[in-house]
Design an enzyme around this catalytic site. Sequence first.
Site, PDB file in Angstrom:
ATOM      1  N   GLY A  12      -5.139  -1.795  -8.189  1.00  0.00           N
ATOM      2  CA  GLY A  12      -4.667  -1.143  -6.969  1.00  0.00           C
ATOM      3  C   GLY A  12      -3.153  -1.097  -6.925  1.00  0.00           C
ATOM      4  O   GLY A  12      -2.497  -2.129  -6.981  1.00  0.00           O
ATOM      5  N   PHE A  15       0.491  -0.833  -1.451  1.00  0.00           N
ATOM      6  CA  PHE A  15       1.671  -1.618  -1.074  1.00  0.00           C
ATOM      7  C   PHE A  15       1.654  -3.002  -1.734  1.00  0.00           C
ATOM      8  O   PHE A  15       2.675  -3.485  -2.198  1.00  0.00           O
ATOM      9  CB  PHE A  15       1.743  -1.764   0.443  1.00  0.00           C
ATOM     10  CG  PHE A  15       2.143  -0.487   1.123  1.00  0.00           C
ATOM     11  CD1 PHE A  15       3.471  -0.110   1.174  1.00  0.00           C
ATOM     12  CD2 PHE A  15       1.195   0.340   1.701  1.00  0.00           C
ATOM     13  CE1 PHE A  15       3.856   1.067   1.784  1.00  0.00           C
ATOM     14  CE2 PHE A  15       1.565   1.519   2.320  1.00  0.00           C
ATOM     15  CZ  PHE A  15       2.896   1.895   2.363  1.00  0.00           C
ATOM     16  N   GLY A  16       0.486  -3.646  -1.758  1.00  0.00           N
ATOM     17  CA  GLY A  16       0.404  -5.001  -2.285  1.00  0.00           C
ATOM     18  C   GLY A  16       0.520  -5.030  -3.799  1.00  0.00           C
ATOM     19  O   GLY A  16       1.342  -5.769  -4.366  1.00  0.00           O
ATOM     20  N   GLU A 171      -1.658   8.555  17.104  1.00  0.00           N
ATOM     21  CA  GLU A 171      -0.764   9.472  16.386  1.00  0.00           C
ATOM     22  C   GLU A 171      -1.448  10.818  16.155  1.00  0.00           C
ATOM     23  O   GLU A 171      -0.847  11.878  16.365  1.00  0.00           O
ATOM     24  CB  GLU A 171      -0.356   8.852  15.040  1.00  0.00           C
ATOM     25  CG  GLU A 171       0.645   7.721  15.211  1.00  0.00           C
ATOM     26  CD  GLU A 171       0.836   6.829  13.986  1.00  0.00           C
ATOM     27  OE1 GLU A 171       1.687   5.939  14.062  1.00  0.00           O
ATOM     28  OE2 GLU A 171       0.128   7.017  12.971  1.00  0.00           O
TER      29      GLU A 171
HETATM   30  C1  LIG Z   1      -3.783   6.398   8.309  1.00  0.00           C
HETATM   31  C2  LIG Z   1      -3.136   5.043   8.155  1.00  0.00           C
HETATM   32  C3  LIG Z   1      -1.981   4.763   8.844  1.00  0.00           C
HETATM   33  C4  LIG Z   1      -1.372   3.506   8.714  1.00  0.00           C
HETATM   34  N1  LIG Z   1      -0.213   3.263   9.389  1.00  0.00           N
HETATM   35  C5  LIG Z   1       0.436   2.096   9.190  1.00  0.00           C
HETATM   36  C6  LIG Z   1       1.707   1.861   9.794  1.00  0.00           C
HETATM   37  O1  LIG Z   1       2.227   2.697  10.542  1.00  0.00           O
HETATM   38  N2  LIG Z   1       2.335   0.673   9.531  1.00  0.00           N
HETATM   39  C7  LIG Z   1       1.784  -0.262   8.699  1.00  0.00           C
HETATM   40  O2  LIG Z   1       2.393  -1.300   8.462  1.00  0.00           O
HETATM   41  N3  LIG Z   1       0.573  -0.074   8.138  1.00  0.00           N
HETATM   42  C8  LIG Z   1      -0.103   1.083   8.353  1.00  0.00           C
HETATM   43  N4  LIG Z   1      -1.318   1.286   7.762  1.00  0.00           N
HETATM   44  C9  LIG Z   1      -1.929   0.202   6.994  1.00  0.00           C
HETATM   45  C10 LIG Z   1      -1.328   0.087   5.607  1.00  0.00           C
HETATM   46  O3  LIG Z   1      -1.255   1.345   5.001  1.00  0.00           O
HETATM   47  C11 LIG Z   1      -2.191  -0.874   4.825  1.00  0.00           C
HETATM   48  O4  LIG Z   1      -2.188  -2.128   5.458  1.00  0.00           O
HETATM   49  C12 LIG Z   1      -1.667  -1.028   3.395  1.00  0.00           C
HETATM   50  O5  LIG Z   1      -1.751   0.204   2.721  1.00  0.00           O
HETATM   51  C13 LIG Z   1      -2.466  -2.093   2.656  1.00  0.00           C
HETATM   52  O6  LIG Z   1      -1.970  -2.188   1.353  1.00  0.00           O
HETATM   53  P1  LIG Z   1      -2.937  -2.591   0.151  1.00  0.00           P
HETATM   54  O7  LIG Z   1      -2.065  -2.731  -1.040  1.00  0.00           O
HETATM   55  O8  LIG Z   1      -3.787  -3.719   0.557  1.00  0.00           O
HETATM   56  O9  LIG Z   1      -3.914  -1.346  -0.011  1.00  0.00           O
HETATM   57  P2  LIG Z   1      -3.620   0.185  -0.226  1.00  0.00           P
HETATM   58  O10 LIG Z   1      -2.204   0.521   0.083  1.00  0.00           O
HETATM   59  O11 LIG Z   1      -4.680   0.902   0.512  1.00  0.00           O
HETATM   60  O12 LIG Z   1      -3.810   0.383  -1.777  1.00  0.00           O
HETATM   61  C14 LIG Z   1      -5.039   0.210  -2.414  1.00  0.00           C
HETATM   62  C15 LIG Z   1      -4.960   0.865  -3.771  1.00  0.00           C
HETATM   63  O13 LIG Z   1      -6.102   0.490  -4.489  1.00  0.00           O
HETATM   64  C16 LIG Z   1      -6.621   1.607  -5.168  1.00  0.00           C
HETATM   65  N5  LIG Z   1      -8.052   1.377  -5.358  1.00  0.00           N
HETATM   66  C17 LIG Z   1      -9.001   1.197  -4.407  1.00  0.00           C
HETATM   67  N6  LIG Z   1     -10.195   0.982  -4.959  1.00  0.00           N
HETATM   68  C18 LIG Z   1     -10.009   1.025  -6.297  1.00  0.00           C
HETATM   69  C19 LIG Z   1     -10.866   0.872  -7.410  1.00  0.00           C
HETATM   70  N7  LIG Z   1     -12.182   0.650  -7.267  1.00  0.00           N
HETATM   71  N8  LIG Z   1     -10.346   0.996  -8.641  1.00  0.00           N
HETATM   72  C20 LIG Z   1      -9.018   1.225  -8.827  1.00  0.00           C
HETATM   73  N9  LIG Z   1      -8.166   1.380  -7.795  1.00  0.00           N
HETATM   74  C21 LIG Z   1      -8.642   1.273  -6.556  1.00  0.00           C
HETATM   75  C22 LIG Z   1      -6.333   2.767  -4.229  1.00  0.00           C
HETATM   76  O14 LIG Z   1      -6.330   4.002  -4.934  1.00  0.00           O
HETATM   77  C23 LIG Z   1      -4.965   2.383  -3.696  1.00  0.00           C
HETATM   78  O15 LIG Z   1      -3.925   2.914  -4.481  1.00  0.00           O
HETATM   79  C24 LIG Z   1      -1.956   2.529   7.889  1.00  0.00           C
HETATM   80  C25 LIG Z   1      -3.128   2.822   7.181  1.00  0.00           C
HETATM   81  C26 LIG Z   1      -3.711   4.072   7.321  1.00  0.00           C
HETATM   82  C27 LIG Z   1      -4.959   4.387   6.555  1.00  0.00           C
END
Ligand SMILES: Cc1cc2nc3c(=O)[nH]c(=O)nc-3n(C[C@H](O)[C@H](O)[C@H](O)COP(=O)(O)OP(=O)(O)OC[C@H]3O[C@@H](n4cnc5c(N)ncnc54)[C@H](O)[C@@H]3O)c2cc1C
Length: 425
Positions: A12, A15-16, A171
């Site tokens: 993934g 952000f993380g 939003e």
């Molecule tokens: C519409 C929306 C608006 C938001 N607004 C805000 C905001 O204003 N402020 C804020 O702080 N947060 C906001 N968030 C929340 C924030 O985006 C998430 O908390 C953040 O993206 C989490 O990061 P992450 O790395 O855990 O996951 P993500 O950023 O979701 O990344 C997950 C990654 O894993 C990949 N992935 C998933 N499954 C698989 C798989 N099986 N195999 C390979 N790759 C995979 C995906 O393609 C993606 O690139 C919002 C979220 C959404 C959906």
Amino acid sequence: MPQQRPHVVIVGAGFGGLEAAKTLGCTPVAITLLDRQNYHCFQPLLYQVATAALSPAEVAWPIRHILRRQQNATVLMAEVNGIDATARLVKTAAGNFPFDFLVAATGARESYFGHDEWIAFAPGLKRIEDATRIRRSLLSAFEQAELARDEAQRRRFLTFVVVGGGPTGVEMAGAIAEIARQTLARDFRQIDPRTARIVLIEAGPRLLPNFSVQHSNYARDALTAMGVDVMTSSQVIGCDARGVDLKVGLDNGRIDAGAVIWAAGVTASPAAQWLAAEHDRAGRVIVGPDLSLPGQQNIFVIGDTASVRGADGDPVPGLAPAAKQMGNYVGRLIAARIAGRPLPPFHYRNQGILATIGRRAAVVELGPIRLKGFIGWLFWSVVHIYFLIGLRNRFVVAVTWMWGYITFQRGARLITEVPPPRNPA
Ligand SMILES: Cc1cc2nc3c(=O)[nH]c(=O)nc-3n(C[C@H](O)[C@H](O)[C@H](O)COP(=O)(O)OP(=O)(O)OC[C@H]3O[C@@H](n4cnc5c(N)ncnc54)[C@H](O)[C@@H]3O)c2cc1C
């Protein structure tokens, strides 16, 4: 013979995951970053793609390009479908990837509360494809209203339902109201887009439940002033191609709609199933204080996929800054382990919450700092531009917003073909 570098697999590049990879930039490890898509998506601005203000490329950036200078990182586009924790293998259709350290950062997906069949009628907003699908359904509804043969049909096409009164729902509802009342106001001949009905439905007693009551009321009043029908304590109990069924108190109701958008809930990616790990009600893997899987010191779960508690005992929220902090922590922890150094447990720093309601209206809560209205909106805009990846994107988004602010126009009003609704899993 040179010793092989430990292999870190990061699943993934949200952000993380991206933050974890970058933090390991100077560590003697070999990183494989796997993602099912070739771009990192800035989800906080996805609603602007869904409402035609921005184009997809302005909120996404190729992962390969972001890490092009990081020699210890290899980016591969592959969808993970399983993890063998005992054999230390990540499984994809393109083959298995052995790891010494694993970081699972696969995010979350929308939750339809056991009604995944509703996705066909009420798309959620998690990916670029979702945003272009919503954009298509919103703009198509106006086109169909222009073609409608009777008033009932016209009214239905000019009714838009947003389910869920959190930041994304607020939003979306505000942006749809702006499209109808301003952007499209003079573009049609048979219909008056300003008469569109926009309904925001929230099951709880108030909008923006994570914000103060004062800001929640401000959001409700601002939306109402924009002509949005705000329905709180109202639960959607059915979704079909023509609208939604509701439960309001003891009564059942029905709203026929031209488009329904789902912003009501999220559930974690299937990482807990892959790892056969203990998880919370939202499917998030329960991790230890160092974000590792209990009993598996070298497997970490971060971001929206992880269930973590802050120092105050409250759950760490599913927000971009939280995911980045976890990615940074795990990167440092892996580096420390390799160097034989200890690292204290993960500590979450609350960086505040923000939500925009429309042009000139937003709410911001940063510790003791509380902003709303125009100042809140300016703050929200600057923060979002600052955190976008890539100078070009920052510049284009800033100019596009300024142009939109002056002219009320939205430049990405394209109805494009989209793939059929995906399975939420
Ligand atoms: C519409 C929306 C608006 C938001 N607004 C805000 C905001 O204003 N402020 C804020 O702080 N947060 C906001 N968030 C929340 C924030 O985006 C998430 O908390 C953040 O993206 C989490 O990061 P992450 O790395 O855990 O996951 P993500 O950023 O979701 O990344 C997950 C990654 O894993 C990949 N992935 C998933 N499954 C698989 C798989 N099986 N195999 C390979 N790759 C995979 C995906 O393609 C993606 O690139 C919002 C979220 C959404 C959906």
